[in-house]
Design a protein around this motif. Structure first.
Motif, PDB file in Angstrom:
ATOM      1  N   UNK A 360       0.844  -1.200   0.000  1.00 46.47           N
ATOM      2  CA  UNK A 360       0.000   0.000   0.000  1.00 46.47           C
ATOM      3  C   UNK A 360       0.877   1.247   0.000  1.00 46.47           C
ATOM      4  N   UNK A 361       0.544   2.201  -0.834  1.00 50.34           N
ATOM      5  CA  UNK A 361       1.121   3.539  -0.764  1.00 50.34           C
ATOM      6  C   UNK A 361       0.004   4.493  -0.345  1.00 50.34           C
ATOM      7  N   UNK A 362       0.293   5.344   0.633  1.00 53.31           N
ATOM      8  CA  UNK A 362      -0.696   6.282   1.149  1.00 53.31           C
ATOM      9  C   UNK A 362      -0.166   7.704   1.064  1.00 53.31           C
ATOM     10  N   UNK A 363      -1.034   8.642   0.724  1.00 52.97           N
ATOM     11  CA  UNK A 363      -0.681  10.061   0.681  1.00 52.97           C
ATOM     12  C   UNK A 363      -1.805  10.832   1.366  1.00 52.97           C
ATOM     13  N   UNK A 364      -1.458  11.632   2.373  1.00 51.04           N
ATOM     14  CA  UNK A 364      -2.477  12.346   3.136  1.00 51.04           C
ATOM     15  C   UNK A 364      -3.101  13.459   2.302  1.00 51.04           C
ATOM     16  N   UNK A 365      -4.423  13.623   2.457  1.00 56.10           N
ATOM     17  CA  UNK A 365      -5.152  14.696   1.788  1.00 56.10           C
ATOM     18  C   UNK A 365      -5.311  15.863   2.757  1.00 56.10           C
ATOM     19  N   UNK A 366      -5.081  17.061   2.265  1.00 50.53           N
ATOM     20  CA  UNK A 366      -5.237  18.318   3.012  1.00 50.53           C
ATOM     21  C   UNK A 366      -4.205  18.497   4.120  1.00 50.53           C
ATOM     22  N   UNK A 425      -8.008  -1.311   3.901  1.00 47.09           N
ATOM     23  CA  UNK A 425      -7.965   0.039   3.321  1.00 47.09           C
ATOM     24  C   UNK A 425      -9.166   0.870   3.780  1.00 47.09           C
ATOM     25  N   UNK A 426     -10.344   0.245   3.820  1.00 47.68           N
ATOM     26  CA  UNK A 426     -11.534   0.965   4.283  1.00 47.68           C
ATOM     27  C   UNK A 426     -11.380   1.364   5.746  1.00 47.68           C
ATOM     28  N   UNK A 427     -10.816   0.464   6.539  1.00 51.24           N
ATOM     29  CA  UNK A 427     -10.599   0.767   7.956  1.00 51.24           C
ATOM     30  C   UNK A 427      -9.632   1.938   8.116  1.00 51.24           C
ATOM     31  N   UNK A 428      -8.582   1.979   7.300  1.00 47.98           N
ATOM     32  CA  UNK A 428      -7.620   3.083   7.352  1.00 47.98           C
ATOM     33  C   UNK A 428      -8.293   4.395   6.957  1.00 47.98           C
ATOM     34  N   UNK A 429      -9.114   4.364   5.912  1.00 48.18           N
ATOM     35  CA  UNK A 429      -9.798   5.587   5.457  1.00 48.18           C
ATOM     36  C   UNK A 429     -10.698   6.136   6.561  1.00 48.18           C
ATOM     37  N   UNK A 430     -11.429   5.255   7.225  1.00 54.83           N
ATOM     38  CA  UNK A 430     -12.321   5.705   8.306  1.00 54.83           C
ATOM     39  C   UNK A 430     -11.520   6.263   9.477  1.00 54.83           C
ATOM     40  N   UNK A 444      -9.124  18.027  10.277  1.00 48.11           N
ATOM     41  CA  UNK A 444      -9.758  16.992   9.475  1.00 48.11           C
ATOM     42  C   UNK A 444      -8.933  16.767   8.219  1.00 48.11           C
ATOM     43  N   UNK A 445      -8.397  15.565   8.095  1.00 52.48           N
ATOM     44  CA  UNK A 445      -7.636  15.218   6.903  1.00 52.48           C
ATOM     45  C   UNK A 445      -8.177  13.905   6.357  1.00 52.48           C
ATOM     46  N   UNK A 446      -7.661  13.465   5.284  1.00 53.14           N
ATOM     47  CA  UNK A 446      -8.014  12.175   4.709  1.00 53.14           C
ATOM     48  C   UNK A 446      -6.773  11.552   4.113  1.00 53.14           C
ATOM     49  N   UNK A 447      -6.958  10.460   3.407  1.00 52.03           N
ATOM     50  CA  UNK A 447      -5.824   9.833   2.748  1.00 52.03           C
ATOM     51  C   UNK A 447      -6.287   9.124   1.491  1.00 52.03           C
ATOM     52  N   UNK A 448      -5.404   9.054   0.522  1.00 53.11           N
ATOM     53  CA  UNK A 448      -5.627   8.292  -0.701  1.00 53.11           C
ATOM     54  C   UNK A 448      -4.672   7.105  -0.688  1.00 53.11           C
ATOM     55  N   UNK A 449      -5.146   5.953  -1.182  1.00 49.00           N
ATOM     56  CA  UNK A 449      -4.371   4.719  -1.073  1.00 49.00           C
ATOM     57  C   UNK A 449      -4.295   4.027  -2.432  1.00 49.00           C
ATOM     58  N   UNK A 450      -3.096   3.594  -2.792  1.00 55.47           N
ATOM     59  CA  UNK A 450      -2.892   2.767  -3.975  1.00 55.47           C
ATOM     60  C   UNK A 450      -2.331   1.419  -3.544  1.00 55.47           C
ATOM     61  N   UNK A 451      -2.810   0.322  -4.161  1.00 58.06           N
ATOM     62  CA  UNK A 451      -2.453  -1.018  -3.698  1.00 58.06           C
ATOM     63  C   UNK A 451      -2.010  -1.887  -4.875  1.00 58.06           C
ATOM     64  N   UNK A 452      -0.916  -2.607  -4.673  1.00 57.87           N
ATOM     65  CA  UNK A 452      -0.473  -3.614  -5.640  1.00 57.87           C
ATOM     66  C   UNK A 452      -0.286  -4.939  -4.907  1.00 57.87           C
ATOM     67  N   UNK A 453      -0.255  -6.047  -5.666  1.00 50.35           N
ATOM     68  CA  UNK A 453      -0.203  -7.376  -5.060  1.00 50.35           C
ATOM     69  C   UNK A 453       0.915  -8.218  -5.674  1.00 50.35           C
TER      70      UNK A 453
END
Length: 766
Positions: A360-366, A425-430, A444-453
């Motif tokens: 997983x790669x994550x980048x914080x929003x805002x 991923x859903x748990x991380x977003x929440x 209040x921030x969020x995050x975007x996630x990209x996933x490879x397997x």
């Protein structure tokens, strides 16, 4: 009697000096010995090396003061040496060893070398100086221990004359008795010299900070110095007779080892002589050690000297360096280096066990808004909270890493399938969306996630990282605060965008960009009040490329700064040409500014540079920024806009109504115009029979409210995207100030726009 003592010393000089010199040469420190008058008597080669002296040094008659002068002369002239230099200067004044005292100082030499200099006074006998290189923590050399024995006594010859007179016999007996007394005296003196020599050597060995033991061929300890008590806690009697395994353990010296065979192997393998291992203290604790073993033969008996050094300080430093090299200093999470190691290990395990891995790669929003408004201290605290939340969302066997900035990564091993990771991923977003309280503020921030397997996407670690990154950018493009699983279509799109980025940078340098212009008309009299400059790419192979095909790509990279500046300069140059014409001197050039341009610390300077090289007057330029750019660091935004406005540059808020700002918020800034987003204009009039009436009502209500409120605070309101006569009619009825859209002209090249403007002005003046 003095002559007799000298004679004995001369007889004993060669064997005793050889034994003492062998010991000195075996020590890992530099050593210099001085007699009671502080004359240098003995030294080893390590002493010569540490002070960078010539092999021929020293000359006969060298005193302690001469050595101390050499040390001061090769020392660095800095504040760290001031105190030690003063001490060395005072020591130089001594004339006998009785005037000295024990000392220990660190002294910085030239070329970055630092020595620890210790002095041990032998009462009424002399001085021992030891020199240790503590800058390099060099490996100690080997110690050689031998005990000199008393020298042989020269026998006297018997007188075989027997035919002498009785008187002569008595005299002869008296002489022999006198010689016997002399021999007894010489023997006592010899024994005293040997004892002094042994005490001398013992004092030297006890002054050394490392443990020095001698052992036999079976590893049994025969002797040890006082450092053993300090380092291991055992007395000499508790150690002597014990096996070396009683004190230490290394890879080659451990319980169950035939230490006798190991000792024999030392002669054929020099690398075994120096080892790292573990020491065992009397109190039950352990500590890291380094041992050096060297063979020494005393007569026909083979023995071994073992130097045991406590390397706890070095070991702790190495552990700290290793920790810093593999972990993020802010959050304590794994860094990119450790993440790479963990992925390599996980892939090897997954290959053997036929398991799956996710990256997983994550980048914080805002996050940038928090950093800009509240500062880096708050931003750092927020990142620590995010790190804790991420660790709580995954299993202990998973690896959470911070890659830098607001970017994170997670490696999950032994997973069941995509659905398992989707739930994570859903748990991380929440979790990340929950408010983060820092001080008195809630963020209040969020995050975007990209996933490879692994293994379905790739079996190559670098490719898995790249694919997760590609999926991350797709998630951000999809609206942020979501996750995307990698698929090949994403890869194709990413490669295409990368190629566009490369070609676009070349296009900027090759002047392949051109500007098209669209007029802005006064809603009352249809006069031209301005023209908006819109960029196009005239590709040598693909022809004219519309802006939506390359501007979003540029905005994802720093290339937008170069592109934006190029457009601004081109527009200013064209604007200057038109203002020099009498028939086109009364309207402005409008230029769109990207968010990265506006946020750049050089933005105001870049605008002034464009005006300077083009010669365009400031009042001939209008800059269009979106409302999202003014939300956040209000003070910085207001300062930039104020400087530009004071220069005479007009400012407009573009695409108003699509962001989160309000007209009341915009009153804080020196803005001249509002441009209503065309999505509202599209719904103010019917275009199709099936058009929903509610959209028309809503579009008119919003558009009318923006016009009324904008004008109420002194702003000129522009409606963009006007495509039909009915839309224009309704906007005029709403008293909108300026109209722009395909109804009047599509964006056209400069030459065509000139002709259009001339024709339009003729109609206007007719």
């Amino acid at each position: 009697m003095n002559n007799k003592v000298i004679t004995v010393l001369q007889k004993q000089q060669k064997p005793n000096q050889t034994g003492l010199q062998e010991i000195l040469e075996g020590l890992p420190h530099g050593v210099a010995l001085f007699d009671h008058a502080l004359v240098l008597t003995h030294w080893n080669s390590r002493f010569i090396d540490l002070l960078d002296l010539k092999p021929s040094f020293p000359e006969p008659g060298t005193y302690l003061c001469n050595i101390l002068d050499i040390i001061r002369n090769i020392g660095q002239k800095d504040s760290n040496n001031n105190f030690a230099a003063k001490i060395l200067s005072e020591l130089s004044k001594a004339r006998t060893s009785n005037e000295l005292f024990p000392f220990s100082y660190e002294y910085n030499l030239n070329k970055g070398k630092t020595l620890e200099i210790k002095g041990e006074v032998l009462p009424n006998s002399g001085l021992i100086l030891t020199f240790t290189d503590i800058s390099l923590r060099s490996n100690p050399n080997y110690y050689l221990h031998t005990t000199p024995g008393p020298g042989s006594l020269q026998s006297y010859e018997d007188d075989s004359l027997w035919a002498i007179e009785a008187q002569y016999d008595r005299e002869m007996m008296e002489n022999e008795a006198a010689k016997a007394v002399e021999m007894a005296e010489e023997l006592a003196i010899t024994r005293e010299i040997a004892e002094n020599s042994a005490r001398h050597i013992e004092a030297i060995l006890n002054a050394i900070s490392d443990v020095l033991v001698t052992m036999d061929v079976k590893g049994n300890i025969m002797t040890c110095n006082r450092a053993a008590k300090k380092i291991f806690g055992y007395t000499t009697n508790e150690i002597i007779g014990k096996n070396l395994l009683f004190l230490v353990n290394t890879v080659h010296i451990m319980a169950g080892t035939d230490i006798g065979k190991f000792i024999i192997s030392l002669e054929g393998d020099d690398q075994l002589r120096k080892q790292d291992g573990t020491g065992y203290r009397k109190n039950g604790t352990t500590f890291p050690i380094e041992i050096n073993i060297r063979k020494v033969e005393i007569g026909s008996q083979k023995q071994f000297t073992v130097v045991i050094s406590d390397v706890t300080e070095r070991h702790d430093a190495e552990m700290l360096i290793r920790e810093m090299a593999l972990h993020d200093s802010l959050t304590g999470l794994a860094n990119r280096n450790l993440l790479q190691q963990r992925l390599d290990e996980a892939m090897r395990m997954a290959m053997r066990m036929d398991k799956k891995i996710s990256v997983m790669f994550l980048d914080l929003d805002r996050f940038k808004q928090v950093n800009d408004i509240y500062g880096h201290v708050t931003g750092d605290k927020l990142l620590r909270v995010v790190a804790d939340r991420l660790e709580n969302c995954v299993r202990e066997i998973d690896t959470v890493a911070r890659l830098g900035g607001d970017e994170f990564a997670i490696i999950s091993t032994n997973i069941g399938g995509e659905q398992d990771i989707a739930e994570v991923a859903q748990r991380i977003l929440r979790t990340i969306k929950e408010p983060i309280i820092i001080g008195d503020n809630s963020h209040l921030i969020g995050t975007s996630i990209g996933i490879s397997f692994y293994p379905q996407d790739s079996r190559d670690p670098a490719e898995l990282f790249r694919m997760a990154d590609v999926a991350l950018y797709q998630a951000k493009d999809a609206g942020k605060n979501t996750f995307q699983l990698f698929n090949p279509e994403m890869d194709t799109r990413a490669r295409t965008e990368k190629q566009i980025e490369v070609d676009l940078e070349k296009a900027i340098d090759r002047d392949e960009l051109i500007l098209h212009f669209q007029p802005l008309l006064d809603a009352i009299d249809n006069s031209i009040v301005a023209t908006e400059a819109l960029v196009r790419w005239d590709h040598p192979d693909q022809g004219m490329i519309p802006p939506m095909s390359f501007i979003p790509v540029a905005e994802k990279s720093k290339l937008i700064l170069k592109l934006g500046q190029k457009i601004l300069e081109m527009a200013c140059i064209q604007g200057r040409k038109w203002r020099d014409r009498a028939d086109m001197s009364n309207f402005r050039i409008c230029v769109n500014i990207s968010a990265r341009q506006f946020q750049s610390k050089d933005f105001v300077g870049n605008v002034e540079h464009a005006l300077e090289i083009s010669g365009l007057a400031p009042e001939g330029l209008e800059l269009e920024i979106t409302e999202g750019m003014v939300i956040g660091d209000t003070e910085t935004v207001a300062k930039k806009l104020k400087i530009l406005a004071r220069r005479g540059i007009s400012l407009a808020i573009d695409d108003f109504g699509t962001g989160y700002s309000s007209l009341a918020y915009l009153r804080r800034f020196e803005v001249d115009r509002l441009k209503i987003d065309q999505s509202f204009i599209q719904h103010i009039a019917e275009k199709h029979e099936d058009e929903e009436i509610t959209k028309i009502i809503e579009g008119r209500a919003i558009t009318g409210a923006i016009i009324n409120l904008g004008q109420s605070i002194g702003l000129t309101v522009v409606a963009e995207g006007v495509e039909t006569i009915e839309q224009a009619k309704i906007l005029r009825e709403m008293k909108c100030d300026i109209l722009q859209g395909y109804l009047f002209s599509k964006p056209i090249p400069a030459a065509e726009f000139e002709q259009w403007a001339i024709n339009h002005m003729k109609e206007f003046n007719a």
